[in-house]
Write a protein that holds these residues in place. Structure first.
Motif, PDB file in Angstrom:
ATOM      1  N   TRP A  50      57.382  14.704 111.420  1.00 37.65           N
ATOM      2  CA  TRP A  50      56.993  13.457 110.760  1.00 37.65           C
ATOM      3  C   TRP A  50      55.603  13.555 110.134  1.00 37.65           C
ATOM      4  CZ3 TRP A  50      58.175   8.437 113.964  1.00 37.65           C
ATOM      5  CH2 TRP A  50      59.483   8.476 114.447  1.00 37.65           C
ATOM      6  N   PRO A  51      55.369  12.848 109.051  1.00 37.66           N
ATOM      7  CA  PRO A  51      53.989  12.641 108.587  1.00 37.66           C
ATOM      8  C   PRO A  51      53.238  11.773 109.603  1.00 37.66           C
ATOM      9  CG  PRO A  51      55.600  12.034 106.892  1.00 37.66           C
ATOM     10  CD  PRO A  51      56.355  12.203 108.172  1.00 37.66           C
ATOM     11  N   GLN A  90      51.757   3.254 112.525  1.00 34.38           N
ATOM     12  CA  GLN A  90      50.746   2.327 112.025  1.00 34.38           C
ATOM     13  C   GLN A  90      51.240   1.604 110.777  1.00 34.38           C
ATOM     14  OE1 GLN A  90      50.323   5.449 113.100  1.00 34.38           O
ATOM     15  NE2 GLN A  90      48.199   5.881 113.693  1.00 34.38           N
ATOM     16  N   ARG A  91      51.913   2.359 109.906  1.00 37.31           N
ATOM     17  CA  ARG A  91      52.434   1.749 108.687  1.00 37.31           C
ATOM     18  C   ARG A  91      53.523   0.730 109.033  1.00 37.31           C
ATOM     19  NH1 ARG A  91      51.703  -0.365 104.518  1.00 37.31           N
ATOM     20  NH2 ARG A  91      52.539   0.247 102.497  1.00 37.31           N
ATOM     21  N   ALA A  92      54.371   1.059 109.993  1.00 35.82           N
ATOM     22  CA  ALA A  92      55.408   0.125 110.412  1.00 35.82           C
ATOM     23  C   ALA A  92      54.800  -1.135 111.007  1.00 35.82           C
ATOM     24  CB  ALA A  92      56.344   0.800 111.415  1.00 35.82           C
ATOM     25  N   GLN A  93      53.715  -0.973 111.767  1.00 34.17           N
ATOM     26  CA  GLN A  93      53.036  -2.128 112.349  1.00 34.17           C
ATOM     27  C   GLN A  93      52.535  -3.057 111.255  1.00 34.17           C
ATOM     28  OE1 GLN A  93      52.324  -2.487 116.028  1.00 34.17           O
ATOM     29  NE2 GLN A  93      52.272  -4.554 115.175  1.00 34.17           N
ATOM     30  N   TYR A 143      51.146   6.408 118.366  1.00 34.89           N
ATOM     31  CA  TYR A 143      50.458   6.477 117.078  1.00 34.89           C
ATOM     32  C   TYR A 143      50.083   7.905 116.699  1.00 34.89           C
ATOM     33  CZ  TYR A 143      49.891   1.471 116.173  1.00 34.89           C
ATOM     34  OH  TYR A 143      50.117   0.146 115.859  1.00 34.89           O
ATOM     35  N   TRP A 144      50.141   8.834 117.662  1.00 33.10           N
ATOM     36  CA  TRP A 144      49.732  10.208 117.395  1.00 33.10           C
ATOM     37  C   TRP A 144      50.896  11.085 116.950  1.00 33.10           C
ATOM     38  CZ3 TRP A 144      44.806  10.542 116.746  1.00 33.10           C
ATOM     39  CH2 TRP A 144      43.962   9.697 117.460  1.00 33.10           C
ATOM     40  N   ILE A 145      52.075  10.508 116.824  1.00 29.78           N
ATOM     41  CA  ILE A 145      53.220  11.307 116.427  1.00 29.78           C
ATOM     42  C   ILE A 145      53.065  11.792 114.976  1.00 29.78           C
ATOM     43  CG2 ILE A 145      54.641   9.399 115.545  1.00 29.78           C
ATOM     44  CD1 ILE A 145      57.028  10.712 116.966  1.00 29.78           C
ATOM     45  N   GLY A 146      53.569  12.984 114.693  1.00 28.87           N
ATOM     46  CA  GLY A 146      53.484  13.524 113.343  1.00 28.87           C
ATOM     47  C   GLY A 146      52.213  14.332 113.122  1.00 28.87           C
ATOM     48  N   ASN A 147      52.052  14.833 111.911  1.00 26.69           N
ATOM     49  CA  ASN A 147      50.867  15.640 111.623  1.00 26.69           C
ATOM     50  C   ASN A 147      50.249  15.251 110.286  1.00 26.69           C
ATOM     51  OD1 ASN A 147      51.431  17.797 109.361  1.00 26.69           O
ATOM     52  ND2 ASN A 147      53.310  17.723 110.567  1.00 26.69           N
ATOM     53  N   ALA A 163      62.307   4.188 110.155  1.00 27.56           N
ATOM     54  CA  ALA A 163      62.309   3.917 108.719  1.00 27.56           C
ATOM     55  C   ALA A 163      61.047   3.158 108.362  1.00 27.56           C
ATOM     56  CB  ALA A 163      63.546   3.113 108.327  1.00 27.56           C
ATOM     57  N   VAL A 164      60.357   3.624 107.335  1.00 25.21           N
ATOM     58  CA  VAL A 164      59.108   2.995 106.929  1.00 25.21           C
ATOM     59  C   VAL A 164      58.824   3.374 105.480  1.00 25.21           C
ATOM     60  CG1 VAL A 164      57.589   4.905 107.626  1.00 25.21           C
ATOM     61  CG2 VAL A 164      56.734   2.550 107.707  1.00 25.21           C
ATOM     62  N   THR A 165      58.020   2.567 104.809  1.00 25.66           N
ATOM     63  CA  THR A 165      57.610   2.846 103.434  1.00 25.66           C
ATOM     64  C   THR A 165      56.172   3.315 103.420  1.00 25.66           C
ATOM     65  OG1 THR A 165      59.113   1.160 102.567  1.00 25.66           O
ATOM     66  CG2 THR A 165      57.341   1.874 101.119  1.00 25.66           C
ATOM     67  N   MET A 166      55.905   4.383 102.685  1.00 23.47           N
ATOM     68  CA  MET A 166      54.552   4.880 102.496  1.00 23.47           C
ATOM     69  C   MET A 166      54.151   4.685 101.040  1.00 23.47           C
ATOM     70  SD  MET A 166      54.570   8.475 104.651  1.00 23.47           S
ATOM     71  CE  MET A 166      52.848   8.817 104.196  1.00 23.47           C
ATOM     72  N   GLY A 167      52.859   4.550 100.807  1.00 20.48           N
ATOM     73  CA  GLY A 167      52.357   4.464  99.438  1.00 20.48           C
ATOM     74  C   GLY A 167      52.686   3.133  98.789  1.00 20.48           C
ATOM     75  N   GLY A 168      52.864   3.182  97.475  1.00 22.61           N
ATOM     76  CA  GLY A 168      53.135   1.963  96.729  1.00 22.61           C
ATOM     77  C   GLY A 168      51.890   1.187  96.356  1.00 22.61           C
ATOM     78  N   HIS A 169      50.705   1.807  96.477  1.00 25.68           N
ATOM     79  CA  HIS A 169      49.453   1.140  96.160  1.00 25.68           C
ATOM     80  C   HIS A 169      48.857   1.725  94.878  1.00 25.68           C
ATOM     81  CE1 HIS A 169      49.743  -0.551 100.152  1.00 25.68           C
ATOM     82  NE2 HIS A 169      49.703   0.660 100.699  1.00 25.68           N
TER      83      HIS A 169
END
Length: 302
Positions: A176-177, A182-185, A198-202, A227-233
């Motif tokens: 995982w990234p 945190q993004r899901a929260q 919160y430390w999962i992924g790299n 499932a989560v969305t990243m970016g979009g900013h």
């Protein structure tokens, strides 16, 4: 003329369970009323020919080496399956072909890092997981258990390769990234859902996603659907991330997408064919299947 329709299935860590996965794809094809055109596997496929291969982890040696049936032509995968390497693979067989190879009819290793066009889609990929100690070290030939384990870690040149790819429809990564919980929260956690550590992924995989801006990311390793969305900013396109469970139950280990041309118009989980997301709807924890029981420990990637 309308763009061609395509049905793509993502599969979580197979861990040698080829027959099971193929039966799931049969069920999905029947449920959707059409054949699955393309299968994308997110690593830890374990295409070993021998059940007791000393390079397999002990927990897996009691299971049959199902891939041998496909490699020997006893069985043939019905649909083209393309996979990246996780951290548990037959790296000795993969080492000399970092750009990928066909291991059996309809079974293809994509390679360590890069982008390929598959059925009209641009599929980017980064094999392996992040191990800071080995990140800047050269990749050694996997002649021992130790060097085979190290082959499951990506290196700087491979990351630089995938950082340079453009216009990616689907990015395949194993680990995982960092930052998905945190993004899901931030996006809101539905009642009954719990977040992983919160430390999962790299952070390296996260940098790849934030640099390449793929439309979709599929990942595995942690044996949990997410499932989560990243970016979009800042005018940049959003990336929809789907994390897949290992191949224990199809509800969370299979994620399918139906496309018109290169755009996903609907998607769902498992083999029922039921749509859980359509283009234009939000993408997040709300699209996941209902929890079906306790998950296995996370981050094992065994």
């Amino acid at each position: 003329m309308a763009p061609e329709s395509l049905l793509v299935a993502g599969v979580g860590d197979i861990h040698g369970r080829f027959r099971r996965v193929e039966s799931w794809l049969d069920a999905l094809s029947e449920a959707r009323g059409r054949e699955v055109d393309l299968v994308l596997a997110v690593g830890d496929v374990e295409a070993f020919r021998l059940a007791d291969d000393h390079r397999r982890k002990a927990a897996k040696r009691a299971m049959p080496a199902e891939f041998a049936e496909y490699a020997d032509g006893v069985r043939t995968m019905k649909r083209p399956l393309y996979f990246i390497a996780g951290n548990n693979e037959d790296f000795e067989a993969l080492h000399d072909t970092p750009e990928g190879l066909q291991l059996a009819p309809n079974v293809h290793y994509l390679g360590r890092a890069g982008v390929k066009e598959l059925h009209g889609l641009r599929v980017g990929y980064l094999s392996g997981i992040h191990a800071p100690r080995f990140y800047e070290q050269p990749l050694k030939r996997p002649r021992s258990l130790d060097t085979a384990k190290q082959a499951g870690y990506f290196r700087v040149p491979e990351v630089e390769t995938v950082l340079g790819v453009k216009d990616v429809d689907v990015l395949l990564v194993h680990e995982w990234p960092r930052g998905l919980p945190q993004r899901a929260q931030e996006q809101g956690v539905p009642p009954g859902r719990t977040l992983p550590s919160y430390w999962i992924g790299n952070p390296i995989t996260r940098r790849v996603v934030e640099t390449v801006h793929p439309k979709w990311v599929l990942c595995g390793h942690s044996h949990r659907a997410f499932a989560v969305t990243m970016g979009g900013h800042g005018g940049r396109p959003a990336t929809r991330v789907a994390c897949l469970d290992q191949a224990a139950r199809p509800e969370e280990a299979v994620f399918w997408m139906e496309l018109q041309g290169r755009e996903v118009v609907c998607a769902g989980w498992g083999t029922s064919g039921e749509v859980s997301w359509r283009a234009g709807q939000p993408w997040g924890l709300g699209v996941l299947p209902a929890p079906s029981g306790p998950t296995e420990p996370m981050g094992t990637g065994y």
